[in-house]
Structures are given as structure tokens and as C-alpha cells.
Design a protein around this motif. Structure first.
Motif, PDB file in Angstrom:
ATOM      1  N   SER A   1      93.732   0.336   5.580  1.00 39.27           N
ATOM      2  CA  SER A   1      95.144   0.672   5.417  1.00 39.27           C
ATOM      3  C   SER A   1      96.048  -0.544   5.326  1.00 39.27           C
ATOM      4  O   SER A   1      96.901  -0.607   4.461  1.00 39.27           O
ATOM      5  CB  SER A   1      95.616   1.535   6.588  1.00 39.27           C
ATOM      6  N   PHE A   2      95.873  -1.489   6.201  1.00 32.30           N
ATOM      7  CA  PHE A   2      96.808  -2.616   6.296  1.00 32.30           C
ATOM      8  C   PHE A   2      96.200  -3.881   5.726  1.00 32.30           C
ATOM      9  O   PHE A   2      95.377  -4.534   6.365  1.00 32.30           O
ATOM     10  CB  PHE A   2      97.222  -2.834   7.750  1.00 32.30           C
ATOM     11  N   ARG A   3      96.629  -4.253   4.520  1.00 34.84           N
ATOM     12  CA  ARG A   3      96.037  -5.412   3.858  1.00 34.84           C
ATOM     13  C   ARG A   3      96.365  -6.722   4.577  1.00 34.84           C
ATOM     14  O   ARG A   3      95.695  -7.717   4.373  1.00 34.84           O
ATOM     15  CB  ARG A   3      96.443  -5.461   2.390  1.00 34.84           C
ATOM     16  N   TRP A   4      97.380  -6.731   5.453  1.00 32.62           N
ATOM     17  CA  TRP A   4      97.712  -7.963   6.171  1.00 32.62           C
ATOM     18  C   TRP A   4      96.575  -8.376   7.090  1.00 32.62           C
ATOM     19  O   TRP A   4      96.423  -9.557   7.384  1.00 32.62           O
ATOM     20  CB  TRP A   4      99.025  -7.837   6.937  1.00 32.62           C
ATOM     21  N   LEU A   5      95.748  -7.432   7.520  1.00 31.86           N
ATOM     22  CA  LEU A   5      94.583  -7.796   8.336  1.00 31.86           C
ATOM     23  C   LEU A   5      93.597  -8.632   7.522  1.00 31.86           C
ATOM     24  O   LEU A   5      93.031  -9.604   8.028  1.00 31.86           O
ATOM     25  CB  LEU A   5      93.897  -6.554   8.890  1.00 31.86           C
ATOM     26  N   ASP A   6      93.399  -8.260   6.269  1.00 30.46           N
ATOM     27  CA  ASP A   6      92.533  -9.056   5.402  1.00 30.46           C
ATOM     28  C   ASP A   6      93.134 -10.438   5.175  1.00 30.46           C
ATOM     29  O   ASP A   6      92.416 -11.440   5.166  1.00 30.46           O
ATOM     30  CB  ASP A   6      92.317  -8.352   4.062  1.00 30.46           C
ATOM     31  N   ALA A   7      94.441 -10.508   4.978  1.00 30.51           N
ATOM     32  CA  ALA A   7      95.089 -11.811   4.791  1.00 30.51           C
ATOM     33  C   ALA A   7      94.960 -12.660   6.054  1.00 30.51           C
ATOM     34  O   ALA A   7      94.684 -13.852   5.985  1.00 30.51           O
ATOM     35  CB  ALA A   7      96.551 -11.620   4.416  1.00 30.51           C
ATOM     36  N   LEU A   8      95.148 -12.030   7.198  1.00 31.76           N
ATOM     37  CA  LEU A   8      95.063 -12.736   8.468  1.00 31.76           C
ATOM     38  C   LEU A   8      93.677 -13.334   8.712  1.00 31.76           C
ATOM     39  O   LEU A   8      93.538 -14.473   9.141  1.00 31.76           O
ATOM     40  CB  LEU A   8      95.434 -11.792   9.624  1.00 31.76           C
ATOM     41  N   PHE A   9      92.640 -12.560   8.395  1.00 29.77           N
ATOM     42  CA  PHE A   9      91.271 -13.007   8.655  1.00 29.77           C
ATOM     43  C   PHE A   9      90.602 -13.648   7.443  1.00 29.77           C
ATOM     44  O   PHE A   9      89.440 -14.028   7.503  1.00 29.77           O
ATOM     45  CB  PHE A   9      90.427 -11.836   9.174  1.00 29.77           C
ATOM     46  N   GLY A  10      91.328 -13.763   6.332  1.00 27.26           N
ATOM     47  CA  GLY A  10      90.786 -14.416   5.147  1.00 27.26           C
ATOM     48  C   GLY A  10      89.751 -13.596   4.399  1.00 27.26           C
ATOM     49  O   GLY A  10      88.983 -14.149   3.603  1.00 27.26           O
ATOM     50  N   THR A  11      89.713 -12.299   4.642  1.00 33.55           N
ATOM     51  CA  THR A  11      88.718 -11.458   3.981  1.00 33.55           C
ATOM     52  C   THR A  11      89.234 -10.878   2.670  1.00 33.55           C
ATOM     53  O   THR A  11      88.648  -9.937   2.139  1.00 33.55           O
ATOM     54  CB  THR A  11      88.243 -10.323   4.916  1.00 33.55           C
ATOM     55  N   ASP A  12      90.294 -11.466   2.148  1.00 33.71           N
ATOM     56  CA  ASP A  12      90.770 -11.077   0.819  1.00 33.71           C
ATOM     57  C   ASP A  12      90.902 -12.284  -0.103  1.00 33.71           C
ATOM     58  O   ASP A  12      91.543 -12.223  -1.139  1.00 33.71           O
ATOM     59  CB  ASP A  12      92.093 -10.323   0.913  1.00 33.71           C
ATOM     60  N   ASP A  13      90.265 -13.400   0.261  1.00 30.77           N
ATOM     61  CA  ASP A  13      90.358 -14.618  -0.536  1.00 30.77           C
ATOM     62  C   ASP A  13      89.858 -14.401  -1.963  1.00 30.77           C
ATOM     63  O   ASP A  13      90.492 -14.832  -2.923  1.00 30.77           O
ATOM     64  CB  ASP A  13      89.570 -15.754   0.111  1.00 30.77           C
ATOM     65  N   LYS A  14      88.718 -13.743  -2.094  1.00 31.20           N
ATOM     66  CA  LYS A  14      88.162 -13.523  -3.430  1.00 31.20           C
ATOM     67  C   LYS A  14      89.032 -12.560  -4.231  1.00 31.20           C
ATOM     68  O   LYS A  14      89.155 -12.705  -5.447  1.00 31.20           O
ATOM     69  CB  LYS A  14      86.733 -13.008  -3.326  1.00 31.20           C
ATOM     70  N   TYR A  15      89.616 -11.595  -3.566  1.00 28.69           N
ATOM     71  CA  TYR A  15      90.512 -10.656  -4.242  1.00 28.69           C
ATOM     72  C   TYR A  15      91.740 -11.390  -4.776  1.00 28.69           C
ATOM     73  O   TYR A  15      92.125 -11.203  -5.936  1.00 28.69           O
ATOM     74  CB  TYR A  15      90.932  -9.554  -3.271  1.00 28.69           C
ATOM     75  N   ARG A  16      92.344 -12.224  -3.958  1.00 32.84           N
ATOM     76  CA  ARG A  16      93.533 -12.955  -4.402  1.00 32.84           C
ATOM     77  C   ARG A  16      93.203 -13.918  -5.540  1.00 32.84           C
ATOM     78  O   ARG A  16      93.966 -14.055  -6.490  1.00 32.84           O
ATOM     79  CB  ARG A  16      94.193 -13.670  -3.232  1.00 32.84           C
ATOM     80  N   ALA A  17      92.027 -14.561  -5.468  1.00 33.56           N
ATOM     81  CA  ALA A  17      91.602 -15.455  -6.551  1.00 33.56           C
ATOM     82  C   ALA A  17      91.352 -14.656  -7.839  1.00 33.56           C
ATOM     83  O   ALA A  17      91.726 -15.095  -8.931  1.00 33.56           O
ATOM     84  CB  ALA A  17      90.339 -16.210  -6.148  1.00 33.56           C
ATOM     85  N   TYR A  18      90.751 -13.479  -7.691  1.00 31.49           N
ATOM     86  CA  TYR A  18      90.509 -12.606  -8.841  1.00 31.49           C
ATOM     87  C   TYR A  18      91.830 -12.199  -9.493  1.00 31.49           C
ATOM     88  O   TYR A  18      91.964 -12.236 -10.715  1.00 31.49           O
ATOM     89  CB  TYR A  18      89.727 -11.370  -8.388  1.00 31.49           C
ATOM     90  N   LYS A  19      92.813 -11.814  -8.683  1.00 26.90           N
ATOM     91  CA  LYS A  19      94.109 -11.396  -9.220  1.00 26.90           C
ATOM     92  C   LYS A  19      94.785 -12.558  -9.961  1.00 26.90           C
ATOM     93  O   LYS A  19      95.388 -12.357 -11.012  1.00 26.90           O
ATOM     94  CB  LYS A  19      95.015 -10.866  -8.108  1.00 26.90           C
ATOM     95  N   LYS A  20      94.686 -13.777  -9.437  1.00 24.21           N
ATOM     96  CA  LYS A  20      95.271 -14.936 -10.114  1.00 24.21           C
ATOM     97  C   LYS A  20      94.586 -15.188 -11.453  1.00 24.21           C
ATOM     98  O   LYS A  20      95.244 -15.463 -12.460  1.00 24.21           O
ATOM     99  CB  LYS A  20      95.165 -16.184  -9.232  1.00 24.21           C
ATOM    100  N   ARG A  21      93.242 -15.097 -11.469  1.00 24.12           N
ATOM    101  CA  ARG A  21      92.511 -15.289 -12.719  1.00 24.12           C
ATOM    102  C   ARG A  21      92.863 -14.194 -13.728  1.00 24.12           C
ATOM    103  O   ARG A  21      92.956 -14.452 -14.929  1.00 24.12           O
ATOM    104  CB  ARG A  21      91.002 -15.318 -12.467  1.00 24.12           C
ATOM    105  N   LEU A  22      93.052 -12.981 -13.242  1.00 17.78           N
ATOM    106  CA  LEU A  22      93.392 -11.861 -14.109  1.00 17.78           C
ATOM    107  C   LEU A  22      94.763 -12.059 -14.748  1.00 17.78           C
ATOM    108  O   LEU A  22      94.933 -11.866 -15.962  1.00 17.78           O
ATOM    109  CB  LEU A  22      93.358 -10.557 -13.319  1.00 17.78           C
ATOM    110  N   VAL A  23      95.741 -12.483 -13.969  1.00 20.26           N
ATOM    111  CA  VAL A  23      97.087 -12.740 -14.504  1.00 20.26           C
ATOM    112  C   VAL A  23      97.030 -13.861 -15.542  1.00 20.26           C
ATOM    113  O   VAL A  23      97.626 -13.759 -16.618  1.00 20.26           O
ATOM    114  CB  VAL A  23      98.069 -13.078 -13.358  1.00 20.26           C
TER     115      VAL A  23
END
Length: 95
Positions: free
Chosen positions: A33-55
Motif C-alpha cells: 500500500s505505502f510506496r514510501w516504505l520501499d523508498a525508505l528501505f531502498g527496495t524500489d531502486d530498480k523501479y525508479r531506475a526503470y522509470k527514468k530509463r522509460l522516460v
């Protein structure tokens, strides 16, 4: 991902895109539910990198067909990395 989805109103809420990446790559975006938990623990690093590459890929594309091809390629790369990570995790089972 509907326009009225909660993640558009409350940006810390996980949305369909966030959840879909979890199923695509198997190694990121563990919060339900809360994506800030992934940001806090770094478990969305690949997602954020993917979104940057996609843009960047969409911006560099000269046509809609090129943008769609670039997106398919990025999805395939992410899925491949996810399958490799899953296989690595499976090989280390301790139970």
C-alpha cells in the motif's frame, strides 16, 4: 491504473504501475500500500531506475512505434533481470 486511483491523490500510496513492476521483476516494490516504505528501505531502486530509463527512451523516440518498441525492450530487460534474481534466490534456499 484509473485516473481516480488513490496514488494520484496521495502520492505515497502504491498504484498499479508500482505493483505491476513488482510482478514483472520480482525483486522490488514489496509494499502493498505505502510506496514510501520501499523508498525508505531502498527496495524500489530498480523501479525508479526503470522509470527514468522509460522516460528517457520515450523522449528519444521519434515515433509512437519507436517508443513502444523501446518500452517493450525495457520490460524484457527487467523481466530477464527478475527471473535471474529469482533463480539466484531459489538456489540459496535454506529450508
Amino acid at each position: 491504473d484509473f485516473p481516480w486511483s488513490l496514488n494520484h491523490i496521495f502520492p505515497l500510496w502504491s498504484g498499479a504501475d508500482h505493483h505491476d513492476f513488482h510482478h514483472m521483476a520480482f525483486v522490488n516494490n514489496f509494499s502493498t500500500s505505502f510506496r514510501w516504505l520501499d523508498a525508505l528501505f531502498g527496495t524500489d531502486d530498480k523501479y525508479r531506475a526503470y522509470k527514468k530509463r522509460l522516460v528517457a527512451a520515450r523522449a528519444a523516440a521519434g515515433s509512437k512505434a519507436e517508443a513502444e518498441a523501446a518500452e517493450r525492450k525495457l520490460v524484457e530487460e527487467s523481466e530477464k533481470a527478475g527471473f535471474e534474481a529469482e533463480a539466484q534466490a531459489e538456489s540459496k534456499k535454506i529450508w
